[in-house]
Write a protein that holds these residues in place. Structure first.
Motif, short mmCIF file in Angstrom:
data_model
loop_
_atom_site.label_atom_id
_atom_site.label_comp_id
_atom_site.label_asym_id
_atom_site.label_seq_id
_atom_site.Cartn_x
_atom_site.Cartn_y
_atom_site.Cartn_z
N ALA A 199 16.88 8.93 21.38
CA ALA A 199 15.66 8.83 20.58
C ALA A 199 14.92 10.18 20.56
O ALA A 199 14.41 10.59 19.52
CB ALA A 199 14.76 7.74 21.14
N GLN A 200 14.91 10.89 21.71
CA GLN A 200 14.25 12.20 21.75
C GLN A 200 14.89 13.18 20.76
O GLN A 200 14.20 13.88 20.03
CB GLN A 200 14.36 12.81 23.15
N ASN A 203 14.24 12.22 17.13
CA ASN A 203 12.88 12.60 16.74
C ASN A 203 12.76 14.10 16.52
O ASN A 203 12.10 14.54 15.59
CB ASN A 203 11.88 12.15 17.82
N LYS A 206 14.19 15.09 13.21
CA LYS A 206 13.28 14.66 12.15
C LYS A 206 12.09 15.62 12.03
O LYS A 206 11.69 15.99 10.93
CB LYS A 206 12.79 13.25 12.49
N ASP A 207 11.57 16.04 13.20
CA ASP A 207 10.46 16.98 13.19
C ASP A 207 10.85 18.32 12.58
O ASP A 207 10.08 18.93 11.85
CB ASP A 207 9.96 17.22 14.62
#
Lengths: 279, 337
Positions: A199-200, A203, A206-207
């Motif tokens: 998940a990290q 994310n 995505k950032d």
């Protein structure tokens, strides 16, 4: 093959492959027979626009990796063309090629095997700049990129074995960002990572798309992971792109058989508890 | 061949299991009971000690590692058994399915021979009889053209088929317990379900117990009735799967559940963010004091930093000083009175 779905028809693609067919020659089966060939990609077109995140899913053997290799210039297609910024990358001069190689960077599945175990992280991060002969303040660039992926400067003096898989994947992403690429290609970037770390990294990717305006090509076998990261997904099967659509449409109204198989393969905790996950 | 011994109530009783080498302790005191025919899922990330736990049950710990505590199985304590005694158990009363079938099959022996030699090692069966049973196992595993497969080599068949062969081999002698360590992680997603279904049916038919080791929560939900969540060498939460996954009490369990991308939480318009557990799994050399999860936990207090929480409760246990849902439960109790 479906027509590519364009969210914004006005923006031309940044990276595009058009009608690419790739065949590999196999070894002779009989003494005098012709060498058989294997068609890995069959008339495939694929593109990504500036700042867009697109996904590519398919079973192993469907041609995902070959598509990646052609998109990054690691392989020359037998038929068809690869365009970066509208220019055919295989038909230009050295300068065009250099610009293309610099602008399209890759993150591989296993960070442990894509970083040299005997090289300190700092040196590994400088490699792309050296290889691409990029001038400038390299130290400042290293620090900037480390900040972007959320690593501290202490990492520079250390070796790959001192880091966990999730940290190494951040470092691999940092290395890909070093030459300030416009397109990031991530080939199964989280499938070798632990669940709480996946998940990290998702994310983070995505950032990066949102903050740096990067284009992202996200390749994976897991449709739900791709759906989370991208806004347009192509489904590959047996060397062809069989369906293109928004993630939600693929989930709810899969058309091609390959898409239905991938959607059907998704296991969820809820379905498992309800007792119908394996049904 | 006989069915599993129904006289014993538990397939496995693990008491204070510790696995260590000269420098590190990877498994730090496990307690759990797996009833005969039960299905327990062991969830954890790399470094949580789940694989070493499984290997210690099989007597297959890597060089230098040692197990302490007690593991009762089939009336004996596996921890104190000799290598020879354990060797005669492997494949007979306990068998294991490993993650990568290609590295667990012998590349230069025919598949039929490899499976039938397991049968011949543990029973009096002749080669013909063992071959006949092998063929039957292949049919149960829905393997295509079983007769031809007998004479095939591992490299000639697909990954999914290889893993089905491994399951057939594990089932061959009607064991009381099958330990499956990430059995589908190396397989293509689209064959994962099929392999799980076959394993599920085979375990059900034979009434043998299953210990499923994986980091994949949906697989546990589909296959198991109990789940134990491991973190840094300890069980942090254990209980019936539905209860633990629907109303997790440990913050780590909740974190794992929340970081799963599913159709519900990804919103699919690109705006959502996955909940993620900050930080990383601590290395064994430098485990934090107190609760090993406290540096990553939002609810951590002073007590968590100094004192290791114990597994409290009966059926449903969680090792946390500030378990989730505790307030709600207390409220409900007050109302009930």
């Amino acid at each position: 093959m479906n027509a590519t779905l364009h969210d914004n028809k006005l923006t031309p693609p940044l990276l595009e492959m058009r009608q690419v067919t790739q065949t590999y020659m196999l070894s002779r089966k009989t003494l005098l027979g012709a060498r058989p060939s294997l068609t890995v990609l069959d008339n495939v077109s694929f593109d990504v626009r500036p700042g867009e995140a697109v996904g590519l899913v398919g079973e192993s053997g469907s041609g995902k990796t070959t598509l990646t290799r052609i998109l990054t210039g690691m392989e020359k297609p037998r038929e068809g063309h690869v365009f970066y910024n509208g220019a055919d990358v295989w038909a230009g001069d050295a300068e065009r090629w250099r610009n293309f190689r610099r602008s399209v960077q890759v993150v591989m599945q296993s960070p442990r095997s894509s970083l040299d175990p005997r090289m300190r992280i700092g040196l590994s991060l400088l490699e792309p700049l050296r290889a691409l002969k990029i001038e400038g303040d390299h130290v400042a660039r290293v620090h900037e990129v480390l900040d972007q992926v959320g690593m501290t400067r202490q990492a520079l003096e250390r070796y790959p074995h001192e880091f966990s898989g999730g940290q190494l994947q951040r470092i691999a992403i940092a290395r890909a960002l070093m030459p300030a690429p416009k397109v990031l290609i991530a080939d199964e970037p989280v499938s070798a990572l632990d669940v709480s770390i996946q998940a990290q990294v998702l994310n983070l990717l995505k950032d990066l798309v949102n903050e740096l305006g990067l284009s992202l090509v996200f390749i994976a076998h897991d449709l739900s992971v791709v759906a989370y990261t991208t806004s347009r997904v192509s489904v590959m099967s047996a060397g062809k792109i069989v369906e293109v659509g928004k993630p939600m449409d693929l989930f709810t109204r899969p058309q091609a058989e390959a898409t239905r198989n991938l959607v059907g393969a998704i296991l969820t905790v809820e379905a498992g508890l309800a007792g119908n996950a394996l049904g | 061949m006989t069915q599993t011994n129904p006289g014993r109530a538990n397939a496995l009783e693990v008491r204070n299991l510790v696995v260590h080498n000269s420098a590190l302790t990877a498994v730090r005191g496990l307690d759990f009971t797996l009833p005969a025919g039960g299905r327990m899922g062991l969830v954890g990330e790399s470094g949580s000690g789940k694989t070493l736990t499984a290997l210690s049950l099989m007597g297959l710990l890597p060089m230098g590692w040692q197990a302490n505590g007690s593991v009762l199985h089939d009336g004996v304590d596996l921890v104190t058994q000799s290598d020879k005694a354990l060797s005669s158990r492997r494949g007979r009363t306990i068998s294991m399915v490993f993650q990568d079938p290609l590295s667990s099959l012998d590349p230069v022996r025919r598949i039929g021979f490899q499976v039938s030699s397991v049968i011949r090692r543990h029973t009096q069966a002749s080669q013909q009889e063992a071959d006949r049973q092998t063929l039957e196992l292949f049919r149960q595993m829905s393997l295509p053209r079983p007769e031809q497969l007998m004479r095939a080599y591992p490299h000639e068949i697909s990954g999914g088929q290889r893993q089905r062969i491994m399951i057939a081999m594990a089932l061959a002698c009607y064991p009381q317990l099958i330990i499956a360590d990430e059995p589908t992680t190396a397989l293509d997603v689209t064959v994962q379900k099929q392999v799980l279904r076959l394993l599920n049916n085979a375990v059900q038919e034979r009434g043998c117990a299953l210990m499923m080791i994986t980091h994949d929560l949906p697989i546990i939900a589909a296959m198991c009735d109990m789940v134990a969540v491991m973190y840094a060498g300890r069980i942090v939460e254990i209980g019936p799967v539905a209860e633990v996954f629907r109303t997790p009490r440990h913050h780590y369990t909740k974190g794992l559940l929340d970081s799963q991308p599913t159709m519900d939480n990804i919103a699919l318009d690109g705006s959502s963010r996955l909940a993620s557990i900050p930080g990383m799994v601590p290395p064994l050399q430098s485990l934090p004091k107190g609760c090993a999860f406290h540096p990553r936990c939002a609810a951590a207090t002073e007590k968590c930093r100094t004192t290791i929480p114990t597994l409290e409760g009966d059926q449903r246990r969680a090792a946390c000083w500030h378990p989730l849902g505790a307030e709600a439960a207390a409220d409900a109790e007050v109302k009930a009175q």
